[in-house]
Motif scaffolding. Structure first.
Motif, PDB file in Angstrom:
ATOM      1  N   ARG A  92       0.830  -1.209   0.000  1.00 40.55           N
ATOM      2  CA  ARG A  92       0.000   0.000   0.000  1.00 40.55           C
ATOM      3  C   ARG A  92       0.860   1.252   0.000  1.00 40.55           C
ATOM      4  O   ARG A  92       0.578   2.214  -0.722  1.00 40.55           O
ATOM      5  N   VAL A  93       1.924   1.246   0.771  1.00 40.11           N
ATOM      6  CA  VAL A  93       2.823   2.404   0.837  1.00 40.11           C
ATOM      7  C   VAL A  93       3.483   2.639  -0.520  1.00 40.11           C
ATOM      8  O   VAL A  93       3.512   3.771  -1.030  1.00 40.11           O
ATOM      9  N   ALA A  94       3.981   1.588  -1.127  1.00 39.01           N
ATOM     10  CA  ALA A  94       4.679   1.721  -2.416  1.00 39.01           C
ATOM     11  C   ALA A  94       3.750   2.258  -3.496  1.00 39.01           C
ATOM     12  O   ALA A  94       4.138   3.123  -4.296  1.00 39.01           O
ATOM     13  N   GLU A  95       2.520   1.775  -3.549  1.00 41.51           N
ATOM     14  CA  GLU A  95       1.613   2.192  -4.611  1.00 41.51           C
ATOM     15  C   GLU A  95       1.082   3.618  -4.384  1.00 41.51           C
ATOM     16  O   GLU A  95       0.857   4.359  -5.342  1.00 41.51           O
ATOM     17  N   VAL A  96       0.892   3.997  -3.124  1.00 39.35           N
ATOM     18  CA  VAL A  96       0.494   5.394  -2.857  1.00 39.35           C
ATOM     19  C   VAL A  96       1.636   6.339  -3.236  1.00 39.35           C
ATOM     20  O   VAL A  96       1.400   7.412  -3.806  1.00 39.35           O
ATOM     21  N   ARG A  97       2.884   5.938  -2.963  1.00 38.31           N
ATOM     22  CA  ARG A  97       4.031   6.764  -3.365  1.00 38.31           C
ATOM     23  C   ARG A  97       4.099   6.886  -4.894  1.00 38.31           C
ATOM     24  O   ARG A  97       4.438   7.936  -5.431  1.00 38.31           O
ATOM     25  N   ALA A  98       3.768   5.799  -5.585  1.00 42.23           N
ATOM     26  CA  ALA A  98       3.740   5.850  -7.054  1.00 42.23           C
ATOM     27  C   ALA A  98       2.658   6.810  -7.536  1.00 42.23           C
ATOM     28  O   ALA A  98       2.842   7.543  -8.521  1.00 42.23           O
ATOM     29  N   LEU A 103       1.609   9.492  -5.907  1.00 37.33           N
ATOM     30  CA  LEU A 103       2.104  10.850  -5.641  1.00 37.33           C
ATOM     31  C   LEU A 103       3.161  11.253  -6.659  1.00 37.33           C
ATOM     32  O   LEU A 103       3.199  12.397  -7.115  1.00 37.33           O
ATOM     33  N   ARG A 104       4.000  10.296  -7.031  1.00 34.27           N
ATOM     34  CA  ARG A 104       5.039  10.564  -8.027  1.00 34.27           C
ATOM     35  C   ARG A 104       4.419  10.876  -9.387  1.00 34.27           C
ATOM     36  O   ARG A 104       4.844  11.799 -10.089  1.00 34.27           O
ATOM     37  N   GLY A 105       3.386  10.133  -9.748  1.00 32.66           N
ATOM     38  CA  GLY A 105       2.717  10.380 -11.026  1.00 32.66           C
ATOM     39  C   GLY A 105       2.052  11.745 -11.077  1.00 32.66           C
ATOM     40  O   GLY A 105       2.111  12.438 -12.101  1.00 32.66           O
ATOM     41  N   LEU A 106       1.441  12.161  -9.983  1.00 31.75           N
ATOM     42  CA  LEU A 106       0.812  13.483  -9.940  1.00 31.75           C
ATOM     43  C   LEU A 106       1.873  14.585  -9.957  1.00 31.75           C
ATOM     44  O   LEU A 106       1.664  15.649 -10.547  1.00 31.75           O
ATOM     45  N   PHE A 107       3.014  14.322  -9.328  1.00 34.54           N
ATOM     46  CA  PHE A 107       4.125  15.289  -9.348  1.00 34.54           C
ATOM     47  C   PHE A 107       4.606  15.518 -10.776  1.00 34.54           C
ATOM     48  O   PHE A 107       4.892  16.662 -11.172  1.00 34.54           O
ATOM     49  N   GLU A 108       4.666  14.459 -11.539  1.00 30.23           N
ATOM     50  CA  GLU A 108       5.113  14.566 -12.930  1.00 30.23           C
ATOM     51  C   GLU A 108       4.100  15.298 -13.800  1.00 30.23           C
ATOM     52  O   GLU A 108       4.449  15.817 -14.862  1.00 30.23           O
ATOM     53  N   SER A 109       2.829  15.321 -13.360  1.00 28.14           N
ATOM     54  CA  SER A 109       1.781  16.021 -14.102  1.00 28.14           C
ATOM     55  C   SER A 109       1.461  17.380 -13.480  1.00 28.14           C
ATOM     56  O   SER A 109       0.412  17.969 -13.774  1.00 28.14           O
ATOM     57  N   ALA A 110       2.337  17.861 -12.620  1.00 27.23           N
ATOM     58  CA  ALA A 110       2.070  19.074 -11.851  1.00 27.23           C
ATOM     59  C   ALA A 110       1.714  20.247 -12.752  1.00 27.23           C
ATOM     60  O   ALA A 110       2.353  20.476 -13.786  1.00 27.23           O
ATOM     61  N   GLY A 111       0.668  20.957 -12.355  1.00 25.36           N
ATOM     62  CA  GLY A 111       0.282  22.179 -13.062  1.00 25.36           C
ATOM     63  C   GLY A 111      -0.655  21.959 -14.227  1.00 25.36           C
ATOM     64  O   GLY A 111      -1.195  22.925 -14.766  1.00 25.36           O
ATOM     65  N   LYS A 140       3.637  20.817  -2.954  1.00 25.16           N
ATOM     66  CA  LYS A 140       3.955  21.819  -1.930  1.00 25.16           C
ATOM     67  C   LYS A 140       5.003  21.330  -0.923  1.00 25.16           C
ATOM     68  O   LYS A 140       5.318  22.035   0.030  1.00 25.16           O
ATOM     69  N   LEU A 141       5.524  20.122  -1.120  1.00 25.44           N
ATOM     70  CA  LEU A 141       6.570  19.596  -0.255  1.00 25.44           C
ATOM     71  C   LEU A 141       7.896  19.597  -0.997  1.00 25.44           C
ATOM     72  O   LEU A 141       7.935  19.788  -2.230  1.00 25.44           O
ATOM     73  N   PRO A 142       9.017  19.379  -0.316  1.00 27.12           N
ATOM     74  CA  PRO A 142      10.308  19.323  -0.999  1.00 27.12           C
ATOM     75  C   PRO A 142      10.313  18.305  -2.137  1.00 27.12           C
ATOM     76  O   PRO A 142       9.776  17.199  -1.989  1.00 27.12           O
ATOM     77  N   ALA A 143      10.953  18.663  -3.245  1.00 27.93           N
ATOM     78  CA  ALA A 143      10.887  17.855  -4.477  1.00 27.93           C
ATOM     79  C   ALA A 143      11.410  16.438  -4.274  1.00 27.93           C
ATOM     80  O   ALA A 143      10.890  15.491  -4.882  1.00 27.93           O
ATOM     81  N   HIS A 144      12.413  16.265  -3.387  1.00 21.80           N
ATOM     82  CA  HIS A 144      13.000  14.926  -3.252  1.00 21.80           C
ATOM     83  C   HIS A 144      12.009  13.905  -2.668  1.00 21.80           C
ATOM     84  O   HIS A 144      12.174  12.700  -2.867  1.00 21.80           O
ATOM     85  N   LEU A 145      10.973  14.367  -1.963  1.00 25.45           N
ATOM     86  CA  LEU A 145       9.991  13.442  -1.405  1.00 25.45           C
ATOM     87  C   LEU A 145       9.175  12.750  -2.507  1.00 25.45           C
ATOM     88  O   LEU A 145       8.769  11.594  -2.346  1.00 25.45           O
ATOM     89  N   TYR A 146       8.967  13.454  -3.598  1.00 21.64           N
ATOM     90  CA  TYR A 146       8.143  12.887  -4.682  1.00 21.64           C
ATOM     91  C   TYR A 146       8.928  11.907  -5.547  1.00 21.64           C
ATOM     92  O   TYR A 146       8.360  10.996  -6.129  1.00 21.64           O
ATOM     93  N   THR A 147      10.211  12.098  -5.625  1.00 23.51           N
ATOM     94  CA  THR A 147      11.028  11.292  -6.535  1.00 23.51           C
ATOM     95  C   THR A 147      11.771  10.165  -5.847  1.00 23.51           C
ATOM     96  O   THR A 147      12.396   9.328  -6.496  1.00 23.51           O
ATOM     97  N   ALA A 148      11.706  10.131  -4.518  1.00 27.26           N
ATOM     98  CA  ALA A 148      12.438   9.110  -3.782  1.00 27.26           C
ATOM     99  C   ALA A 148      11.849   7.728  -4.029  1.00 27.26           C
ATOM    100  O   ALA A 148      10.658   7.569  -4.182  1.00 27.26           O
TER     101      ALA A 148
END
Length: 509
Positions: free
Chosen positions: A147-153, A155-163, A501-509
């Motif tokens: 569950r943690v891994a897929e929720v992080r995925a 968040l990462r996907g939404l980060f890549e579509s930001a804006g 709105k959080l530090p960028a490294h959190l989305y890409t880790a």
């Protein structure tokens, strides 16, 4: 000849007496109030495209316990806390069975799943398997990393579509589907990255949407059996087609799992829920033999139930927050205060976010995934509040109406998460004011998993992003219309913009 004539006369007299006795008993029944039925169709003419709303309107006229006829069958609708408690707790065992429907026959391997199987040894065994094996606290805890891994995925996907505007339901369905596939099937069979993918993610999501729609439609043959062969709406044809598509996928899944079992022999260890089901199918001590089609029916149930409820609920929650920015601001403040801006929300600390939990409950109150619980069937004659409910009556509990009862909720049409702050009301089937997962023996066996995915997903979506509507769209213009099936998603999928709105490294880790 004269003796024969007297015998015939005596038979006629006895039949007449019996008929009068039966008619007299029927006349003495004190049935709940309801509209007068038409010949043949009964009250089906009063049910629109959103049955829960049609029944809600009727309950305002006839009361919280109504008697209707859907074609040939008697139906009782409960729309109050007291009625829900009666059907789902006090006399749960009387209403624990299911009516026979085309959906149960054609989409669940002839009633072989958990949802539609009638009350009996097979269903009791299925329920035990769910509670003790598939959805035990220990097993769900062991899958937390998924569950943690897929929720992080997500968040990462939404980060890549930001804006840019995104269709949120697509992202939410993906994370739910991936979580449940990895837990149930052992891997993401519908992921493009999987060489053995047998269906595309888009095709599989469409299959799930069709499954939920067809399991909730009012098929005319379910109410007027002698019209069933005509398939007037084409639903049965669609059910048969869908069943073939699912069967092709599920056969592939079971074949792969059995190959690994044979390959590993005595060293085989169950990794996922299909492995557990196949082991149970081999158990000679089972009360009822679990056949291959039963394993497929259970697997389909687990995938569908675990995917739809989470995605639909979170999409409705974000929709309401976009219409109520002051609520979104309060949730953001709580997340910043409790979690901070240097990490993501963890499953174990959701209980420290009472406002976010209240948003989930308020969303489930206003937008229950199943606004009418799956129909039940009365196994014996009972009485409630002085009214008779004969054996063989179909029973519907309208949780949508209960969620809008002004005697329970202050300003029920308004989205107010604050109403749950400090309130003992929960969604676990003990509080009949709020029944998103049902209650009693037929309560959704995977509710705890669904709740974990919903809370973790929503908390991190609110923590990690600022949400707004696409340019040119105002909150007051956001449609909140729904479509009806076994679940009730938005009619128009939500399109929104997510700003990190959080530090960028959190989305890409």
């Amino acid at each position: 000849m004269e003796v024969l004539s007297w015998g015939i006369c005596l038979c006629v007299i006895l039949v007449g007496v019996l008929l009068r006795a039966v008619v007299g008993r029927l006349r003495k029944l004190n049935l709940p109030p309801g509209p007068r039925p038409w010949p043949i169709i009964g009250n089906l003419n009063l049910i629109g495209s959103l049955p829960h709303r049609s029944l809600h309107a009727l309950s305002q006229k006839y009361g919280p316990l109504m008697y209707l006829r859907f074609g040939s069958f008697p139906v009782v609708v409960g729309s109050s806390v007291e009625a829900a408690r009666f059907f789902l707790k006090t006399h749960d065992i009387c209403f624990v069975s299911r009516p026979k429907t085309a959906a149960g026959k054609y989409t669940t391997y002839n009633y072989s799943d958990i949802t539609w199987s009638p009350y009996g040894a097979y269903w009791r065994q299925a329920r035990r398997m769910c509670l003790l094996e598939l959805f035990s606290a220990k097993r769900l805890e062991s899958y937390e990393y998924i569950r943690v891994a897929e929720v992080r995925a997500l968040l990462r996907g939404l980060f890549e579509s930001a804006g840019t505007p995104v269709l949120l339901k697509d992202h939410l369905s993906t994370v739910s589907l991936n979580v449940i596939c990895r837990m149930v099937l052992g891997k993401k069979y519908v992921d493009r990255s999987e060489a053995a993918a047998i269906v595309s993610p888009e095709e599989f999501k469409q299959m799930l949407d069709e499954l939920f729609l067809l399991n909730g439609v009012m098929n005319i043959g379910d109410s007027i059996p002698w019209l069933d062969f005509l398939d007037l709406h084409g639903y049965i044809r669609r059910m048969k087609k869908l069943s073939k598509r699912f069967d092709r996928f599920l056969e592939h899944v079971l074949d792969e799992h059995n190959q690994r079992r044979r390959r590993e022999g005595d060293e085989f260890v169950a990794r996922d829920m299909v492995d557990v089901l196949l082991q149970l199918a081999d158990d000679p001590d089972l009360d009822v033999k679990l056949e291959r089609h039963g394993v497929k029916a259970f697997t389909q149930d687990l995938i569908a139930g675990g995917t739809e409820s989470s995605a639909v609920t979170v999409e409705w929650a974000i929709s309401e927050l976009l219409k109520h920015p002051e609520v979104l601001e309060k949730a953001t403040e709580e997340l910043d205060r409790v979690v901070g801006r240097e990490r993501w929300v963890e499953e174990k600390e959701v209980h420290r976010l009472p406002y976010v939990e209240s948003i989930v409950k308020e969303t489930m109150r206003m937008h229950p995934v199943a606004p009418m619980l799956v129909p039940r069937l009365s196994r014996e004659h009972t009485t409630f509040d002085g009214y008779d409910i004969p054996a063989g009556t179909r029973v519907l509990v309208n949780v949508w109406t209960i969620g809008r009862d002004p005697s329970i909720w202050d300003a029920p049409e308004e989205f107010r998460p604050e109403r749950f702050l400090g309130s003992p009301i929960d969604v676990k089937g003990h509080d009949f004011q709020l029944l998103p997962f049902g209650a009693g023996r037929r309560m959704c066996p995977g509710y705890s998993l669904g709740l974990k995915v919903i809370q973790l997903s929503l908390a991190n979506l609110l923590h990690g992003f600022k949400w707004r509507l696409p340019p040119g769209k105002k909150a007051e213009d956001l449609s909140m219309e729904e479509i009806f099936g076994l679940s009730t998603p938005r009619k128009v999928p939500l399109q929104a913009v997510a700003e990190p709105k959080l530090p960028a490294h959190l989305y890409t880790a």
